[in-house]
Scaffold this active site. Sequence first.
Site, PDB file in Angstrom:
ATOM      1  N   LYS A 277       2.808 -62.214-110.788  1.00 55.72           N
ATOM      2  CA  LYS A 277       2.973 -61.870-112.213  1.00 55.72           C
ATOM      3  C   LYS A 277       2.215 -62.829-113.126  1.00 55.72           C
ATOM      4  O   LYS A 277       1.828 -62.469-114.236  1.00 55.72           O
ATOM      5  CB  LYS A 277       4.467 -61.854-112.569  1.00 55.72           C
ATOM      6  CG  LYS A 277       5.254 -60.750-111.854  1.00 55.72           C
ATOM      7  CD  LYS A 277       6.766 -60.939-112.037  1.00 55.72           C
ATOM      8  CE  LYS A 277       7.570 -59.859-111.323  1.00 55.72           C
ATOM      9  NZ  LYS A 277       9.033 -60.142-111.358  1.00 55.72           N
TER      10      LYS A 277
ATOM     11  N   TYR B 290      13.593 -66.781-113.972  1.00 55.28           N
ATOM     12  CA  TYR B 290      14.643 -65.857-114.449  1.00 55.28           C
ATOM     13  C   TYR B 290      15.862 -66.628-114.966  1.00 55.28           C
ATOM     14  O   TYR B 290      15.678 -67.607-115.696  1.00 55.28           O
ATOM     15  CB  TYR B 290      15.045 -64.860-113.342  1.00 55.28           C
ATOM     16  CG  TYR B 290      13.859 -64.415-112.529  1.00 55.28           C
ATOM     17  CD1 TYR B 290      12.868 -63.636-113.117  1.00 55.28           C
ATOM     18  CD2 TYR B 290      13.674 -64.807-111.208  1.00 55.28           C
ATOM     19  CE1 TYR B 290      11.745 -63.262-112.395  1.00 55.28           C
ATOM     20  CE2 TYR B 290      12.560 -64.427-110.482  1.00 55.28           C
ATOM     21  CZ  TYR B 290      11.604 -63.654-111.088  1.00 55.28           C
ATOM     22  OH  TYR B 290      10.502 -63.296-110.385  1.00 55.28           O
TER      23      TYR B 290
HETATM   24  N1  GLN Z   1       8.358 -57.094-105.719  1.00 55.07           N
HETATM   25  C1  GLN Z   1       9.593 -57.723-106.075  1.00 55.07           C
HETATM   26  C2  GLN Z   1      10.482 -56.799-106.891  1.00 55.07           C
HETATM   27  O1  GLN Z   1      10.024 -56.147-107.742  1.00 55.07           O
HETATM   28  C3  GLN Z   1       9.309 -58.983-106.833  1.00 55.07           C
HETATM   29  C4  GLN Z   1      10.548 -59.692-107.300  1.00 55.07           C
HETATM   30  C5  GLN Z   1      10.451 -61.185-107.202  1.00 55.07           C
HETATM   31  O2  GLN Z   1       9.624 -61.732-106.486  1.00 55.07           O
HETATM   32  N2  GLN Z   1      11.362 -61.858-107.871  1.00 55.07           N
HETATM   33  O3  GLN Z   1      11.641 -56.704-106.690  1.00 55.07           O
END
Ligand code: GLN
Length: 307
Positions: free
Chosen positions: A70, A242
């Site tokens: 991301k 998060y």
């Molecule tokens: N591909 C994962 C999802 O969308 C990524 C989430 C993560 O790495 N926190 O759930």
Amino acid sequence: MTETDDLQAFLNDLDRQMHIKGDWGTPARYIPELADIDPAQFAISVALADGRVLSSGSAQKRFSIQSVSKVFTLAVALGRIGDQLWTRVGREPSGTSFDSIVLLEREQGRPRNPFINAGALVTTDAMLEGRMPQDALAELIQFLRAACEDDDIHIDKDVARSEAATAHRNTALVHYLLSHGNLHNAPELTLGTYVHQCAIAMTTQQLARAGRMLAGLPDAPRLISARRARRINALMMTCGHYDGSGDFAYRVGLPGKSGVGGGILIIAPGKASIAVWSPGLNHYGNSQVGTEAAQRLGQFTGWSVFG
Ligand code: GLN
């Protein structure tokens, strides 16, 4: 002994310590391809301002970078549409888990930040705009290869397929975004692009090198401006873990972005770009041992941005 020798000795010891500790956490269960991975694994790589990359553990082993991607889609999307992105996604911590939908209803489909899944889906949608998924993904892979000056970076198709088959929450999120007019491409195209970006596989050595541009290291390829790097680092510090972002800032004192594959990219501005990997997760969905190792590295080096 030079400072670099000291750091290498520290990293070797860190690998040993993490194996002795043995409190590995649990691999992501909701992506079948990641569920069975042995959690008792560890790798760390540190790209330094003098151009060297020091490592210990399984630093040549590829892992699924998942949400660490991301950071790079954000850089590519900002490169394409600039600050317009911020009309569609915010820059505030969410205090909710990475896949939460609750704030999206309250805030009319504008996700809090580009690192929770809802915001990352909007960012991917912006990166995709007006072209085919394979073209957007090719640009992203090219960007990563240029960032770490290594062409051997690929998408793990099995992981992408496995996530796509079980992406119930992300499917809900893209449709919710669409209902608020905050999705510009067909939901299956944005979601398909997203699961493929998450399935990029890299080693900690590659990831540490890819982060050099964010740390502003002298040998980093100039792919983004210093101002953009600073701003992405700010988002990593406030939102990169998060609802565990405050805890990571408290323990490590550096911007970081985690992924459910167990990777974390950590930036020590002007000093180093660090990648750590251990696939067992804590209750926030962030690497348990990776966070512990980052905390110990921060204490050893004194690299915290808080002094
Ligand atoms: N591909 C994962 C999802 O969308 C990524 C989430 C993560 O790495 N926190 O759930």
